[in-house]
Design a protein around this motif. Structure first.
Motif, PDB file in Angstrom:
ATOM      1  N   VAL A  71      -3.543  36.373  -6.596  1.00 43.39           N
ATOM      2  CA  VAL A  71      -2.107  36.151  -6.835  1.00 43.39           C
ATOM      3  C   VAL A  71      -1.466  35.606  -5.553  1.00 43.39           C
ATOM      4  CG1 VAL A  71      -1.952  37.934  -8.612  1.00 43.39           C
ATOM      5  CG2 VAL A  71      -1.463  38.545  -6.228  1.00 43.39           C
ATOM      6  N   ILE A  72      -0.400  34.828  -5.702  1.00 42.73           N
ATOM      7  CA  ILE A  72       0.150  34.129  -4.537  1.00 42.73           C
ATOM      8  C   ILE A  72       0.784  35.097  -3.537  1.00 42.73           C
ATOM      9  CG2 ILE A  72       0.425  31.914  -5.701  1.00 42.73           C
ATOM     10  CD1 ILE A  72       3.385  32.542  -6.050  1.00 42.73           C
ATOM     11  N   GLY A  73       1.213  36.275  -4.012  1.00 44.17           N
ATOM     12  CA  GLY A  73       1.770  37.271  -3.087  1.00 44.17           C
ATOM     13  C   GLY A  73       0.754  37.663  -2.027  1.00 44.17           C
ATOM     14  N   LYS A  74      -0.496  37.828  -2.448  1.00 46.48           N
ATOM     15  CA  LYS A  74      -1.542  38.195  -1.489  1.00 46.48           C
ATOM     16  C   LYS A  74      -1.766  37.077  -0.485  1.00 46.48           C
ATOM     17  CE  LYS A  74      -4.339  41.257  -4.384  1.00 46.48           C
ATOM     18  NZ  LYS A  74      -5.695  41.532  -4.885  1.00 46.48           N
ATOM     19  N   ILE A  75      -1.700  35.849  -0.993  1.00 44.48           N
ATOM     20  CA  ILE A  75      -2.025  34.711  -0.132  1.00 44.48           C
ATOM     21  C   ILE A  75      -1.009  34.566   0.997  1.00 44.48           C
ATOM     22  CG2 ILE A  75      -2.259  32.182  -0.098  1.00 44.48           C
ATOM     23  CD1 ILE A  75      -3.172  32.580  -3.135  1.00 44.48           C
ATOM     24  N   MET A  76       0.255  34.877   0.690  1.00 37.76           N
ATOM     25  CA  MET A  76       1.262  34.735   1.752  1.00 37.76           C
ATOM     26  C   MET A  76       1.443  36.003   2.571  1.00 37.76           C
ATOM     27  SD  MET A  76       4.007  36.605   0.878  1.00 37.76           S
ATOM     28  CE  MET A  76       5.444  35.903   1.644  1.00 37.76           C
ATOM     29  N   PHE A  77       0.914  37.141   2.097  1.00 36.35           N
ATOM     30  CA  PHE A  77       1.183  38.401   2.795  1.00 36.35           C
ATOM     31  C   PHE A  77       0.779  38.417   4.278  1.00 36.35           C
ATOM     32  CE2 PHE A  77      -0.180  42.414   4.502  1.00 36.35           C
ATOM     33  CZ  PHE A  77       1.054  43.064   4.550  1.00 36.35           C
ATOM     34  N   PRO A  78      -0.372  37.839   4.661  1.00 40.97           N
ATOM     35  CA  PRO A  78      -0.759  37.939   6.073  1.00 40.97           C
ATOM     36  C   PRO A  78       0.325  37.465   7.049  1.00 40.97           C
ATOM     37  CG  PRO A  78      -2.624  37.179   4.798  1.00 40.97           C
ATOM     38  CD  PRO A  78      -1.448  37.207   3.851  1.00 40.97           C
ATOM     39  N   ALA A  79       1.167  36.543   6.621  1.00 40.10           N
ATOM     40  CA  ALA A  79       2.264  36.087   7.498  1.00 40.10           C
ATOM     41  C   ALA A  79       3.234  37.228   7.777  1.00 40.10           C
ATOM     42  CB  ALA A  79       2.994  34.911   6.832  1.00 40.10           C
ATOM     43  N   ILE A  80       3.358  38.141   6.814  1.00 37.73           N
ATOM     44  CA  ILE A  80       4.289  39.269   6.978  1.00 37.73           C
ATOM     45  C   ILE A  80       3.731  40.300   7.953  1.00 37.73           C
ATOM     46  CG2 ILE A  80       5.319  41.225   5.741  1.00 37.73           C
ATOM     47  CD1 ILE A  80       5.727  39.356   3.375  1.00 37.73           C
ATOM     48  N   GLN A  81       2.431  40.474   7.948  1.00 35.46           N
ATOM     49  CA  GLN A  81       1.839  41.405   8.920  1.00 35.46           C
ATOM     50  C   GLN A  81       1.794  40.777  10.318  1.00 35.46           C
ATOM     51  OE1 GLN A  81      -1.048  44.149   7.530  1.00 35.46           O
ATOM     52  NE2 GLN A  81      -2.035  44.401   9.513  1.00 35.46           N
ATOM     53  N   ALA A  82       1.857  39.443  10.382  1.00 39.22           N
ATOM     54  CA  ALA A  82       1.834  38.768  11.685  1.00 39.22           C
ATOM     55  C   ALA A  82       3.194  38.841  12.390  1.00 39.22           C
ATOM     56  CB  ALA A  82       1.429  37.299  11.503  1.00 39.22           C
ATOM     57  N   ALA A  83       4.270  38.741  11.625  1.00 38.52           N
ATOM     58  CA  ALA A  83       5.605  38.568  12.217  1.00 38.52           C
ATOM     59  C   ALA A  83       6.021  39.646  13.229  1.00 38.52           C
ATOM     60  CB  ALA A  83       6.653  38.443  11.104  1.00 38.52           C
ATOM     61  N   PRO A  84       5.702  40.940  12.992  1.00 40.17           N
ATOM     62  CA  PRO A  84       6.143  41.953  13.973  1.00 40.17           C
ATOM     63  C   PRO A  84       5.485  41.798  15.348  1.00 40.17           C
ATOM     64  CG  PRO A  84       5.549  42.994  11.883  1.00 40.17           C
ATOM     65  CD  PRO A  84       5.085  41.573  11.805  1.00 40.17           C
ATOM     66  N   ALA A  85       4.449  40.962  15.456  1.00 41.62           N
ATOM     67  CA  ALA A  85       3.801  40.761  16.752  1.00 41.62           C
ATOM     68  C   ALA A  85       4.604  39.815  17.650  1.00 41.62           C
ATOM     69  CB  ALA A  85       2.378  40.216  16.548  1.00 41.62           C
ATOM     70  N   PHE A  86       5.719  39.285  17.111  1.00 45.53           N
ATOM     71  CA  PHE A  86       6.570  38.375  17.897  1.00 45.53           C
ATOM     72  C   PHE A  86       7.915  39.049  18.149  1.00 45.53           C
ATOM     73  CE2 PHE A  86       3.983  35.508  15.064  1.00 45.53           C
ATOM     74  CZ  PHE A  86       3.010  35.271  16.021  1.00 45.53           C
ATOM     75  N   SER A  87       8.278  39.163  19.428  1.00 42.30           N
ATOM     76  CA  SER A  87       9.479  39.941  19.764  1.00 42.30           C
ATOM     77  C   SER A  87      10.745  39.364  19.161  1.00 42.30           C
ATOM     78  CB  SER A  87       9.615  40.074  21.278  1.00 42.30           C
ATOM     79  OG  SER A  87       9.719  38.805  21.881  1.00 42.30           O
ATOM     80  N   SER A  88      10.757  38.037  18.887  1.00 43.50           N
ATOM     81  CA  SER A  88      11.979  37.442  18.337  1.00 43.50           C
ATOM     82  C   SER A  88      12.245  37.893  16.900  1.00 43.50           C
ATOM     83  CB  SER A  88      11.897  35.916  18.400  1.00 43.50           C
ATOM     84  OG  SER A  88      10.742  35.469  17.721  1.00 43.50           O
ATOM     85  N   SER A  89      11.281  38.591  16.280  1.00 42.03           N
ATOM     86  CA  SER A  89      11.515  39.139  14.937  1.00 42.03           C
ATOM     87  C   SER A  89      12.503  40.303  14.974  1.00 42.03           C
ATOM     88  CB  SER A  89      10.203  39.620  14.315  1.00 42.03           C
ATOM     89  OG  SER A  89       9.310  38.557  14.141  1.00 42.03           O
ATOM     90  N   PHE A  90      12.733  40.850  16.170  1.00 42.43           N
ATOM     91  CA  PHE A  90      13.598  42.029  16.295  1.00 42.43           C
ATOM     92  C   PHE A  90      14.711  41.777  17.318  1.00 42.43           C
ATOM     93  CE2 PHE A  90       9.210  43.362  15.411  1.00 42.43           C
ATOM     94  CZ  PHE A  90       9.385  44.033  14.214  1.00 42.43           C
ATOM     95  N   PRO A  91      15.695  40.928  16.947  1.00 38.85           N
ATOM     96  CA  PRO A  91      16.732  40.567  17.924  1.00 38.85           C
ATOM     97  C   PRO A  91      17.521  41.778  18.419  1.00 38.85           C
ATOM     98  CG  PRO A  91      17.274  39.745  15.722  1.00 38.85           C
ATOM     99  CD  PRO A  91      15.879  40.258  15.649  1.00 38.85           C
ATOM    100  N   LEU A  92      17.689  42.789  17.562  1.00 43.81           N
ATOM    101  CA  LEU A  92      18.444  43.964  17.988  1.00 43.81           C
ATOM    102  C   LEU A  92      17.733  44.705  19.117  1.00 43.81           C
ATOM    103  CD1 LEU A  92      19.829  45.752  14.794  1.00 43.81           C
ATOM    104  CD2 LEU A  92      21.111  44.972  16.792  1.00 43.81           C
ATOM    105  N   ILE A  93      16.423  44.685  19.088  1.00 49.48           N
ATOM    106  CA  ILE A  93      15.661  45.435  20.088  1.00 49.48           C
ATOM    107  C   ILE A  93      15.450  44.610  21.353  1.00 49.48           C
ATOM    108  CG2 ILE A  93      13.450  46.607  20.571  1.00 49.48           C
ATOM    109  CD1 ILE A  93      13.219  47.116  17.541  1.00 49.48           C
ATOM    110  N   PHE A  94      15.146  43.322  21.168  1.00 50.25           N
ATOM    111  CA  PHE A  94      14.754  42.517  22.327  1.00 50.25           C
ATOM    112  C   PHE A  94      15.809  41.481  22.723  1.00 50.25           C
ATOM    113  CE2 PHE A  94      10.797  43.898  20.215  1.00 50.25           C
ATOM    114  CZ  PHE A  94      10.332  44.737  21.220  1.00 50.25           C
ATOM    115  N   GLY A  95      16.983  41.605  22.165  1.00 52.00           N
ATOM    116  CA  GLY A  95      18.085  40.733  22.555  1.00 52.00           C
ATOM    117  C   GLY A  95      17.748  39.260  22.413  1.00 52.00           C
TER     118      GLY A  95
END
Ligand code: TRP
Length: 425
Positions: A208-232
Motif C-alpha cells: 500500500v502507498i502509505g507504507k511506501i512513503m512512511f520511511p520519510a516520516i521516520q527520517a524527518a525527526p533526525a533533522f533539527s529544522s523539523s522542530f522549530p520550537l525546540i531549535f529556534g
C-alpha cells in the motif's frame, strides 16, 4: 532444568540457514542469536570497540553504561563525530522512537529508552521521541483510534523511564505532523525513489502507498529544522539516534538523503535484540505472549514464565551439568542478566559458577527472577504515578529548557558545507 521440548522454537525452514534482519522480522540461524559482527559488515556500520569506550569515558568523565561495556549496544555510525563536538563544547540532540502496537510494553522495549535516558543525563541534551502510531496503523490490523490510544498508553511507560519533562518532547505522528516537520517529510519524499525503498525495505508492487512513503516520516525527526520550537529554526544541530539495529535501514536512507537536503547526517548507536524467552533465534515479541515478559506482569507471572519458558543452556541431568557446566552463550536467563544485572562482579561470579557446573539452571533462574521482579515492580510503581496531565505535558509542542545557543551548531561544519550543502529544490 528445562527440557528441550518445553523450549523448542519453531523456525521457518527457509530462514533456518541464515540470520534475517529487517525492521519487521528478526530470525537467527542459531540459538546463540544473530551474528552481530556479520551484521556490521552487511550494514556497513562500525563496531563499538575498546577505543570508543575509552574515548566515551574520557570525554564524559563517566564510566560507560553497562549496555555499552557489555556489547548490548554494539555498533555505531559516527559516534566519534558526536564526541568531537562535545569535546569542543558543542551540543547535539537525541532522537528515538516507538511503534505503539500493543498496550503492554515488554522488557525488550525498555532497552533503547534506558540507554537514551542515560545518554540524556550524561550529555544534558534535548530529546525527541517519535510515536509512530501511523506506522502501526499501516502495518497492523488496527483502527486509527486504537493506534492513537496505544501511543498515549505507551507514553506513560516511556515517561516512567525517568525522562526530564523540561528536556524531552514526545509526539504522536498522527497529532504532530505538519508545518516544518511536514516540509522535511516532503524534502525526503522528493529525493527517494520507489526503487530505492523497494531495495531497502522490500516493498513490492502490491505494497500500500502509505507504507511506501512512511520511511520519510521516520527520517524527518533526525533533522533539527523539523522542530522549530525546540531549535529556534536551526538547521544543523547534529542528531544522535539510539535504536535497535533493525531500525538501521530507515537511517541509512536518512543519511543518504541528508547531504542532498543540506542537512547533517544523524549519528547512530545500535543495540542487539532482546531475545525471546524461548531463545535467541527470535526477538521478544509482544504478539507472542509466552515469548515475553511484560511491564505489567505480576511477580508470580514473571517467576512462572521464566521457570517454564526461559531457554536453558543447562545439561540434561544434574550429573552431566555438574561435569560439563551450563552454556552461557545460549542460556536466555544468563543473557537477560547481562541486560539487567548492573553489578559486573556479581554477573561474572554467576557466569563462572554456572559454566563450571556449580550453579544449576534453577538457581540461575532464581537470580534472574529476583532482578526482574524488582525492575518491573519499580517500573510499575513509577508508572502508576504518571497521569494524563503528565502525558499532555510531554506531548505539548513547546520550547525545551535549553537556550538555543547551548544547542550549538558546529560552525566549522557550517562553513565547510556552505554552497555545497545548499538545498537545490
Ligand atoms: N519504527 C519504530 C518501531 O516500530 C519506531 C521509531 C520511530 C523509532 N522512530 C524511531 C525507533 C527512532 C528508534 C529510533 O518501533
Amino acid at each position: 532444568m528445562s527440557t528441550a521440548e518445553e523450549t523448542k522454537v519453531e523456525v521457518d525452514k527457509e530462514k533456518e540457514q541464515e540470520d534475517y534482519v529487517d525492521p519487521w522480522t528478526v530470525t537467527a540461524s542459531s540459538q546463540k542469536g544473530v551474528d552481530y559482527d556479520k551484521l556490521i559488515d552487511i550494514f556497513g556500520s562500525s563496531k563499538i570497540d575498546e577505543a570508543l569506550l575509552e574515548r566515551f569515558k574520557k570525554v564524559t568523565g563517566t564510566e560507560p553504561h553497562h549496555f555499552l561495556r557489555r556489547g548490548i549496544f554494539f555498533s555505531h555510525r559516527e559516534m566519534h563525530r558526536i564526541l568531537d563536538l562535545v569535546e569542543k563544547g558543542k551540543s547535539f540532540y537525541l532522537y528515538t522512537g516507538r511503534g505503539p502496537s500493543s498496550d503492554a510494553m515488554h522488557l525488550g522495549h525498555l532497552i533503547p529508552f534506558m540507554m537514551t535516558k542515560w545518554l540524556q543525563d550524561v550529555f544534558d541534551v534535548p530529546l525527541v521521541i517519535q510515536l509512530t502510531d501511523d506506522e502501526k496503523y499501516l502495518w497492523k490490523d488496527l483502527e486509527l483510534g486504537t493506534c492513537r490510544k496505544l501511543a498515549n498508553e505507551n507514553t506513560k511507560d516511556i515517561i516512567a523511564c525517568g525522562f526530564d519533562v523540561n528536556k524531552t518532547f514526545i509526539f504522536s505522528d498522527m497529532e504532530f505532523i505538519g508545518g516544518e516537520f511536514y516540509k522535511n517529510v516532503l524534502r525526503v519524499q522528493k529525493r527517494v525513489t520507489f526503487n530505492q525503498v523497494k531495495g531497502i525495505f522490500g516493498f513490492d508492487d502490491s505494497s500500500v502507498i502509505g507504507k511506501i512513503m512512511f520511511p520519510a516520516i521516520q527520517a524527518a525527526p533526525a533533522f533539527s529544522s523539523s522542530f522549530p520550537l525546540i531549535f529556534g529554526g536551526k538547521k544543523d544541530v547534529p542528531c544522535l539516534i539510539p535504536c535497535a539495529i533493525d531500525q538501521d535501514p530507515y537511517f541509512r536512507m536518512t543519511r543518504d538523503v541528508a547531504p542532498r537536503m543540506g542537512f547533517e547526517k544523524p549519528a547512530l548507536l545500535h543495540s542487539t535484540f532482546f531475545p525471546a524467552l524461548q531463545g535467541a533465534i527470535s526477538k521478544m515479541s509482544a504478539s507472542d505472549e509466552n515469548s515475553s515478559i511484560f511491564l505489567t506482569d505480576t511477580p508470580n507471572m514473571i517467576k512462572k514464565k521464566i521457570n517454564k519458558y526461559a531457554f536453558s543452556g543447562g545439561r540434561d541431568n544434574i550429573e552431566e551439568h555438574r561435569e560439563k557446566g551450563g552454556d552461557c552463550e545460549v542460556d536466555v536467563s544468563y543473557k537477560y542478566l547481562t541486560f539487567f544485572l548492573e553489578d559486573d562482579e556479581q554477573l561474572e561470579n554467576i557466569r563462572q559458577q554456572y559454566s563450571s557446573g556449580q550453579m544449576l539452571t534453577g538457581e540461575l533462574k532464581a537470580e534472574l527472577i529476583k532482578v526482574l521482579q524488582k525492575l518491573i515492580q519499580d517500573h510499575q510503581n513509577i508508572r502508576q504515578t504518571v497521569t494524563d496531565d503528565n502525558v499532555r505535558e510531554f506531548m505539548t509542542p513547546r520550547k525545551l529548557n535549553f537556550p538555543y545557543d547551548v544547542v550549538q551548531i558546529d560552525d566549522d561544519l557550517g562553513k565547510k558545507g556552505k554552497g555545497k550543502k545548499k538545498e537545490k529544490k
